[in-house]
Design an enzyme around this catalytic site. Sequence first.
Site, PDB file in Angstrom:
ATOM      1  N   TYR A 123       0.859  -1.199   0.000  1.00 47.96           N
ATOM      2  CA  TYR A 123       0.000   0.000   0.000  1.00 47.96           C
ATOM      3  C   TYR A 123       0.896   1.251   0.000  1.00 47.96           C
ATOM      4  CZ  TYR A 123      -3.466   3.213   2.123  1.00 47.96           C
ATOM      5  OH  TYR A 123      -4.303   4.262   2.420  1.00 47.96           O
ATOM      6  N   LYS A 220     -12.250  -0.429   5.580  1.00 45.45           N
ATOM      7  CA  LYS A 220     -12.737  -0.977   4.313  1.00 45.45           C
ATOM      8  C   LYS A 220     -13.944  -1.899   4.557  1.00 45.45           C
ATOM      9  CE  LYS A 220      -9.402   1.450   2.685  1.00 45.45           C
ATOM     10  NZ  LYS A 220      -8.048   1.007   2.406  1.00 45.45           N
TER      11      LYS A 220
HETATM   12  C1  LIG Z   1      -6.877   1.674   2.803  1.00 42.87           C
HETATM   13  C2  LIG Z   1      -5.783   0.740   3.083  1.00 42.87           C
HETATM   14  C3  LIG Z   1      -4.955   0.932   4.188  1.00 42.87           C
HETATM   15  C4  LIG Z   1      -5.078   2.126   5.103  1.00 42.87           C
HETATM   16  O1  LIG Z   1      -6.305   2.212   5.759  1.00 42.87           O
HETATM   17  P1  LIG Z   1      -6.806   3.641   6.334  1.00 42.87           P
HETATM   18  O2  LIG Z   1      -7.857   3.278   7.309  1.00 42.87           O
HETATM   19  O3  LIG Z   1      -7.297   4.405   5.150  1.00 42.87           O
HETATM   20  O4  LIG Z   1      -5.627   4.298   6.969  1.00 42.87           O
HETATM   21  C5  LIG Z   1      -3.958   0.008   4.423  1.00 42.87           C
HETATM   22  N1  LIG Z   1      -3.771  -1.035   3.601  1.00 42.87           N
HETATM   23  C6  LIG Z   1      -4.557  -1.250   2.532  1.00 42.87           C
HETATM   24  C7  LIG Z   1      -4.301  -2.440   1.671  1.00 42.87           C
HETATM   25  C8  LIG Z   1      -5.585  -0.368   2.232  1.00 42.87           C
HETATM   26  O5  LIG Z   1      -6.315  -0.558   1.147  1.00 42.87           O
END
Ligand SMILES: *Cc1c(COP(=O)(O)O)cnc(C)c1O
Length: 418
Positions: A123, A220
């Site tokens: 990421y 997510k």
């Molecule tokens: C979105 C995401 C993150 C970070 O999450 P946040 O809550 O936005 O900080 C980390 N790893 C992956 C694979 C992501 O898609």
Amino acid sequence: MSLTPAPTLDRCGETTDNIDTRLVHIGRNPDAFGGLVNVPVCRGSTVLASSLEQWEAGKLPDNPMASYGRFGTATTRAFETAMAELEGGHASIVFPSGLAACTHSILAIARPADHVLITDSAYGPTRQFASRVLTRMGIDVEFYDPLIGAGISRLMRPNTRLVYVESPGSITFEVQDVSAIADEAHRRGAFVVMDNTWASPLYFKPFEHGVDISIQAATKYIVGHSDALLGVATANRRAWDLLREGAHDFGQTAGPDDINLALRGLRTLSVRLRQHQYSGVALAQRLARHPAVARVLHPALPGDAGHALWQRDFHGASGLFGVALQPLTRAQLSVFFASLRLFGIGLSWGGYESLALPVDPPVRSVRRLACDGPLIRVHAGLEDPDDLAADFVSALDAASRAGSSARPQREAVKAQEA
Ligand SMILES: *Cc1c(COP(=O)(O)O)cnc(C)c1O
């Protein structure tokens, strides 16, 4: 009403391994909260002890988290307990964002002068943290080919402390052989930290593949409604003390309202994911046949490079994948996005809504993605799958028509470089 979870947690459904049943019951405790179906949002900083003896008991080493709101309330504990069970680890700890869970899991393990191996497909912000912050701390950061598998042994050094995996990778969706990488890492005494967000705890079981710390951006699929930020890291017994101390040393915590939204999201995670998977695969298959599409990056498609590993290791696919378009002009790309009716343009994913995001060619040190046209990251939401396919295809058609006034392809290349 007690702020610490009573021992009589909801036992219903504990006799089954069926995930749909478990998701309805884990982390709930009606007996402790006047019969309420859900664990309430417990707010608090000060936690009072009723006697000197109770205060002292709360500070014992085996119970270090009972005495202050920063270490969480019953709401926190309910979510962390549920997450540890779902991921299959020893214990979990919350963070205010997914990125905070990634960075603090690394910080909990890595020390100055250590060598740290990070997948090239990590990421973006995690990658940036490694390049900017870890190096400043005197940690030797090396990015490795996500497809390296057991070949990671060639990169291991006596001071290699941590191997970071993310599978499938962000933006490029390479599937990693996590078991092979973990075997080599453990042979040399290193820890394996994984970002397991794409699959959620339901579709990849990190601890069965040798991972020591697994991270979820709960923002997510777990929250699932695009209305809260939250991270959670889960450790096995080997890594738990390091992870917990690392998080607490930095004062990491998360608010009960956001955790409550994550607990709510858990109840429907399985049914939502089934639909995200179905619509994502259907959409990816439809787009793979479109002449404006150069390549679809989706490990659940039989033609994908990561398909065999995905089939071997995963229990399902989420709704997030990539679409590499044939080269087109900047004006055509604008027409494409303007023509989408059901896909929003925006960061994050895992909510109920569909998204299409133009992603710059991702930063890579080892393995570049071979594609000449623009790359779009797609999240298939919970809309009707036929509606989604029709909308995306008609936007692609509109973009193609906008190009039939015969613009030179060179312009497309220039737009990419800009
Ligand atoms: C979105 C995401 C993150 C970070 O999450 P946040 O809550 O936005 O900080 C980390 N790893 C992956 C694979 C992501 O898609």
